[in-house]
Motif scaffolding. Structure first.
Motif, PDB file in Angstrom:
ATOM      1  N   SER A 176      45.107  39.904  38.216  1.00 10.74           N
ATOM      2  CA  SER A 176      44.789  38.788  38.988  1.00 10.74           C
ATOM      3  C   SER A 176      43.722  38.962  39.774  1.00 10.74           C
ATOM      4  CB  SER A 176      46.114  38.572  40.073  1.00 10.74           C
ATOM      5  OG  SER A 176      47.341  38.337  39.303  1.00 10.74           O
ATOM      6  N   LEU A 177      43.012  38.019  40.237  1.00 10.21           N
ATOM      7  CA  LEU A 177      41.763  37.929  40.946  1.00 10.21           C
ATOM      8  C   LEU A 177      41.796  36.577  41.900  1.00 10.21           C
ATOM      9  CD1 LEU A 177      38.950  38.870  38.639  1.00 10.21           C
ATOM     10  CD2 LEU A 177      39.635  40.128  40.476  1.00 10.21           C
ATOM     11  N   ILE A 178      41.343  36.646  42.936  1.00  8.93           N
ATOM     12  CA  ILE A 178      41.398  35.561  43.941  1.00  8.93           C
ATOM     13  C   ILE A 178      39.465  35.238  44.206  1.00  8.93           C
ATOM     14  CG2 ILE A 178      41.808  34.251  46.183  1.00  8.93           C
ATOM     15  CD1 ILE A 178      44.306  36.112  46.455  1.00  8.93           C
ATOM     16  N   LEU A 179      39.410  34.211  43.586  1.00  7.45           N
ATOM     17  CA  LEU A 179      37.821  33.761  44.011  1.00  7.45           C
ATOM     18  C   LEU A 179      37.834  33.062  45.321  1.00  7.45           C
ATOM     19  CD1 LEU A 179      36.482  32.700  40.506  1.00  7.45           C
ATOM     20  CD2 LEU A 179      36.796  35.134  41.572  1.00  7.45           C
ATOM     21  N   SER A 180      36.708  32.998  46.027  1.00  9.21           N
ATOM     22  CA  SER A 180      36.573  32.188  47.370  1.00  9.21           C
ATOM     23  C   SER A 180      35.074  31.677  47.207  1.00  9.21           C
ATOM     24  CB  SER A 180      36.452  33.162  48.428  1.00  9.21           C
ATOM     25  OG  SER A 180      37.929  33.956  48.568  1.00  9.21           O
ATOM     26  N   CYS A 181      34.891  30.717  47.693  1.00 12.14           N
ATOM     27  CA  CYS A 181      33.790  29.839  47.973  1.00 12.14           C
ATOM     28  C   CYS A 181      33.681  29.295  49.163  1.00 12.14           C
ATOM     29  CB  CYS A 181      33.815  28.676  46.912  1.00 12.14           C
ATOM     30  SG  CYS A 181      32.523  27.489  47.022  1.00 12.14           S
ATOM     31  N   SER A 189      47.487  36.202  35.528  1.00 11.29           N
ATOM     32  CA  SER A 189      47.956  36.251  33.933  1.00 11.29           C
ATOM     33  C   SER A 189      46.530  36.360  33.236  1.00 11.29           C
ATOM     34  CB  SER A 189      48.848  35.609  33.426  1.00 11.29           C
ATOM     35  OG  SER A 189      50.239  35.570  34.216  1.00 11.29           O
ATOM     36  N   LEU A 190      45.563  36.908  33.635  1.00  8.42           N
ATOM     37  CA  LEU A 190      44.212  36.551  33.230  1.00  8.42           C
ATOM     38  C   LEU A 190      44.252  37.267  31.672  1.00  8.42           C
ATOM     39  CD1 LEU A 190      42.122  37.578  36.242  1.00  8.42           C
ATOM     40  CD2 LEU A 190      41.896  35.572  34.953  1.00  8.42           C
ATOM     41  N   GLU A 191      43.423  36.611  30.851  1.00  8.09           N
ATOM     42  CA  GLU A 191      43.280  36.812  29.409  1.00  8.09           C
ATOM     43  C   GLU A 191      41.709  37.007  29.371  1.00  8.09           C
ATOM     44  OE1 GLU A 191      44.663  33.050  27.711  1.00  8.09           O
ATOM     45  OE2 GLU A 191      46.589  33.237  28.385  1.00  8.09           O
ATOM     46  N   PRO A 192      41.404  37.884  28.163  1.00  5.75           N
ATOM     47  CA  PRO A 192      40.084  37.925  27.937  1.00  5.75           C
ATOM     48  C   PRO A 192      39.260  36.719  27.894  1.00  5.75           C
ATOM     49  CG  PRO A 192      41.312  39.467  26.641  1.00  5.75           C
ATOM     50  CD  PRO A 192      42.479  38.541  27.319  1.00  5.75           C
ATOM     51  N   GLU A 193      40.045  35.645  27.215  1.00  2.00           N
ATOM     52  CA  GLU A 193      39.321  34.368  27.063  1.00  2.00           C
ATOM     53  C   GLU A 193      38.840  33.741  28.519  1.00  2.00           C
ATOM     54  OE1 GLU A 193      41.378  35.647  23.691  1.00  2.00           O
ATOM     55  OE2 GLU A 193      41.985  35.226  25.632  1.00  2.00           O
ATOM     56  N   ASP A 194      39.392  34.464  29.404  1.00  3.51           N
ATOM     57  CA  ASP A 194      39.017  33.849  30.690  1.00  3.51           C
ATOM     58  C   ASP A 194      37.795  34.525  31.235  1.00  3.51           C
ATOM     59  OD1 ASP A 194      42.477  34.063  31.602  1.00  3.51           O
ATOM     60  OD2 ASP A 194      41.288  31.949  31.354  1.00  3.51           O
ATOM     61  N   THR A 195      36.934  35.468  30.555  1.00  2.00           N
ATOM     62  CA  THR A 195      35.846  36.113  31.006  1.00  2.00           C
ATOM     63  C   THR A 195      34.654  35.030  30.930  1.00  2.00           C
ATOM     64  OG1 THR A 195      36.503  38.321  29.926  1.00  2.00           O
ATOM     65  CG2 THR A 195      34.146  37.682  30.169  1.00  2.00           C
ATOM     66  N   VAL A 207      44.289  26.652  32.034  1.00  2.00           N
ATOM     67  CA  VAL A 207      44.588  27.625  33.157  1.00  2.00           C
ATOM     68  C   VAL A 207      45.998  27.005  33.687  1.00  2.00           C
ATOM     69  CG1 VAL A 207      42.188  27.998  32.919  1.00  2.00           C
ATOM     70  CG2 VAL A 207      43.049  26.390  34.765  1.00  2.00           C
ATOM     71  N   SER A 208      46.186  25.764  33.403  1.00  2.00           N
ATOM     72  CA  SER A 208      47.501  25.271  34.100  1.00  2.00           C
ATOM     73  C   SER A 208      48.576  26.362  33.991  1.00  2.00           C
ATOM     74  CB  SER A 208      47.766  24.000  33.330  1.00  2.00           C
ATOM     75  OG  SER A 208      48.992  23.539  34.190  1.00  2.00           O
ATOM     76  N   GLY A 209      49.198  26.640  35.008  1.00  2.00           N
ATOM     77  CA  GLY A 209      50.335  27.447  35.498  1.00  2.00           C
ATOM     78  C   GLY A 209      49.979  28.819  35.513  1.00  2.00           C
ATOM     79  N   ARG A 210      48.725  29.084  35.256  1.00  2.00           N
ATOM     80  CA  ARG A 210      48.196  30.706  35.809  1.00  2.00           C
ATOM     81  C   ARG A 210      47.127  30.598  36.818  1.00  2.00           C
ATOM     82  NH1 ARG A 210      44.867  33.024  32.113  1.00  2.00           N
ATOM     83  NH2 ARG A 210      43.979  31.121  31.208  1.00  2.00           N
ATOM     84  N   PHE A 211      46.424  29.547  37.129  1.00  2.00           N
ATOM     85  CA  PHE A 211      45.507  29.396  38.087  1.00  2.00           C
ATOM     86  C   PHE A 211      45.871  28.394  39.062  1.00  2.00           C
ATOM     87  CE2 PHE A 211      41.386  30.446  35.538  1.00  2.00           C
ATOM     88  CZ  PHE A 211      41.879  31.534  35.075  1.00  2.00           C
TER      89      PHE A 211
END
Length: 118
Positions: A17-22, A85-91, A64-68
């Motif tokens: 998991s990661l949390i991005l901020s803006c 539940s990050l996946e390599p495709e989220d890179t 990303v629905s259900g994961r983000f």
């Protein structure tokens, strides 16, 4: 014009998991609909998630629905993207932006890199 600065990207293993901020400048942040977008190498930039000014409505791309989860704190002029539940495709490089009601972006941040290893 609002200034946007993203943070929170990094390297994470698949399933993590990661949390991005803006963080946004200006006194009218709560009036802005905000979106998160991403651009993977060799691909076009795509909409990921969005949230209305009050936070009452959100939207997600199917992948990303259900994961983000997108959220915002108007007192802190900040919008977040919780990514589970990050996946390599989220890179990708992830950007936040002010948008209209159709999620068309107007002002962009500089982006933050998210790399998911398998």
């Amino acid at each position: 014009q609002v200034q946007l600065v993203e943070s929170g990207g990094g390297l994470v293993q698949a399933g993590g998991s990661l949390i991005l901020s803006c963080a946004a400048s200006g006194r009218t942040f709560s009036s802005y609909t905000m979106g998160w977008f991403r651009q993977a190498p060799g691909k076009e930039r795509e909409f990921v998630a969005g949230i209305t000014g009050t936070g009452s409505q959100t939207a997600y791309v199917t992948s990303v629905s259900g994961r983000f989860t997108v959220s915002r704190d108007n007192a802190k002029n900040t919008v977040y993207l919780q990514m589970n539940s990050l996946e390599p495709e989220d890179t990708a490089i992830y950007y936040c932006a002010t948008t209209d009601s159709a999620w068309t972006a107007f002002s962009w941040g500089q982006g933050t890199q998210v790399t998911v290893s398998s």
